[in-house]
Design a protein around this motif. Structure first.
Motif, mmCIF file in Angstrom:
data_model
loop_
_atom_site.group_PDB
_atom_site.id
_atom_site.type_symbol
_atom_site.label_atom_id
_atom_site.label_comp_id
_atom_site.label_asym_id
_atom_site.label_seq_id
_atom_site.Cartn_x
_atom_site.Cartn_y
_atom_site.Cartn_z
ATOM 1 N N ARG A 75 56.339 36.473 32.128
ATOM 2 C CA ARG A 75 56.568 35.837 33.427
ATOM 3 C C ARG A 75 55.454 34.854 33.801
ATOM 4 N NH1 ARG A 75 55.703 36.996 38.863
ATOM 5 N NH2 ARG A 75 57.453 36.410 40.171
ATOM 6 N N ALA A 76 54.269 35.076 33.261
ATOM 7 C CA ALA A 76 53.091 34.295 33.656
ATOM 8 C C ALA A 76 53.174 32.841 33.211
ATOM 9 C CB ALA A 76 51.833 34.943 33.087
ATOM 10 N N GLU A 77 52.709 31.969 34.091
ATOM 11 C CA GLU A 77 52.523 30.563 33.732
ATOM 12 C C GLU A 77 51.052 30.285 33.419
ATOM 13 O OE1 GLU A 77 55.673 28.164 36.379
ATOM 14 O OE2 GLU A 77 54.322 29.473 37.531
ATOM 15 N N ALA A 78 50.191 31.152 33.939
ATOM 16 C CA ALA A 78 48.749 31.049 33.678
ATOM 17 C C ALA A 78 48.226 32.450 33.387
ATOM 18 C CB ALA A 78 48.022 30.453 34.871
ATOM 19 N N LEU A 79 47.310 32.534 32.449
ATOM 20 C CA LEU A 79 46.705 33.809 32.065
ATOM 21 C C LEU A 79 45.194 33.700 32.252
ATOM 22 C CD1 LEU A 79 46.848 36.647 30.729
ATOM 23 C CD2 LEU A 79 46.739 35.479 28.515
ATOM 24 N N VAL A 80 44.628 34.681 32.961
ATOM 25 C CA VAL A 80 43.177 34.743 33.169
ATOM 26 C C VAL A 80 42.702 36.092 32.651
ATOM 27 C CG1 VAL A 80 41.297 34.724 34.859
ATOM 28 C CG2 VAL A 80 43.320 33.282 35.226
ATOM 29 N N MET A 81 41.763 36.078 31.724
ATOM 30 C CA MET A 81 41.163 37.310 31.209
ATOM 31 C C MET A 81 39.718 37.399 31.693
ATOM 32 S SD MET A 81 42.402 37.689 27.284
ATOM 33 C CE MET A 81 44.080 38.127 26.874
ATOM 34 N N ILE A 82 39.357 38.558 32.226
ATOM 35 C CA ILE A 82 37.995 38.768 32.724
ATOM 36 C C ILE A 82 37.458 40.032 32.065
ATOM 37 C CG2 ILE A 82 36.551 39.120 34.772
ATOM 38 C CD1 ILE A 82 38.857 37.769 36.386
ATOM 39 N N PHE A 83 36.371 39.887 31.314
ATOM 40 C CA PHE A 83 35.828 41.015 30.553
ATOM 41 C C PHE A 83 34.398 40.716 30.120
ATOM 42 C CE2 PHE A 83 37.868 38.091 27.606
ATOM 43 C CZ PHE A 83 36.898 37.932 26.620
ATOM 44 N N PRO A 84 33.623 41.755 29.796
ATOM 45 C CA PRO A 84 32.300 41.531 29.215
ATOM 46 C C PRO A 84 32.440 41.347 27.703
ATOM 47 C CG PRO A 84 32.634 43.873 29.555
ATOM 48 C CD PRO A 84 33.877 43.174 30.085
ATOM 49 N N THR A 85 31.631 40.497 27.128
ATOM 50 C CA THR A 85 31.602 40.362 25.670
ATOM 51 C C THR A 85 30.678 41.444 25.117
ATOM 52 O OG1 THR A 85 32.065 37.995 25.692
ATOM 53 C CG2 THR A 85 30.920 38.856 23.763
#
Length: 197
Positions: A76-86
């Motif tokens: 469904r997403a048109e934009a994907l944002v991933m937030i995480f520590p490397t």
């Protein structure tokens, strides 16, 4: 725009949690429709079991059904944002496991039809991909070792999205030694960037 945020950090008191809150608020304030998958709070099981592995190609539909809500959100997403520590030069195991269990054949890609051919992306609905991450390593060290986490996501997985997908990579390096001023500047950068998504 329909935006899916995938957040992966064990601590709700972390700087990562502050980044998530800032990103979510910026997107909402910009008028986007935001859906959140918080992998730790949800208790997502990242393990691809032996049974899952055996069904991976022969009964993929059964695997999709087990994570249907996540698959629907991704489609469904048109934009994907991933937030995480490397961590250890890449995303946390939980996030990688989420991708292995949700980004399945028929969902994220079509299995190549022969040798020397690459998978064809199916997530063409995604036209914007943003990663917000922190790392303990300095920028020069990641550059020297060719930044494997960044390469995996912005090169390896990027090809699954729309051909003209816009990719943004926001990373705070030297996290263990970052000053309060540097953290606040990075939060402001995240806010500015996501306001323009």
């Amino acid at each position: 725009m329909r935006v899916l945020i995938v957040f992966c950090h064990p601590s709700e008191q972390s700087f990562g949690a502050a980044l998530f809150a800032k990103a979510r608020r910026a997107l909402l304030d910009a008028g986007h429709e935001v859906q959140v998958i918080d992998l730790y709070r949800e208790g997502f099981d990242p393990v691809l079991s032996p049974e899952d592995w055996h069904a991976y190609l022969s009964d993929t539909d059964s695997l999709i059904a087990r994570v249907q809500g996540h698959v629907d959100a991704l489609r469904r997403a048109e934009a994907l944002v991933m937030i995480f520590p490397t961590w250890m030069y890449g995303p946390p195991a939980l996030l990688k496991g989420w991708m292995e269990r949700v980004w399945l054949p028929g969902v994220a890609f079509e299995v190549p039809r022969g040798k020397t051919k690459r998978a064809q992306g199916l997530l063409t609905n995604i036209r914007s991909f943003t990663v917000v991450t922190t790392s303990g390593s300095p920028w020069w060290w990641l550059r020297l070792i060719r930044d494997p986490g960044r390469s995996m996501l912005t090169r390896g997985y990027r090809v699954l999205f729309h051909p003209r997908c816009r990719v943004r990579w926001l990373q705070l390096h030297d996290m263990n030694h970052a000053t309060e001023r540097e953290r606040q500047r990075f939060l402001a950068r995240v806010e500015r960037t996501l306001t323009r998504v």
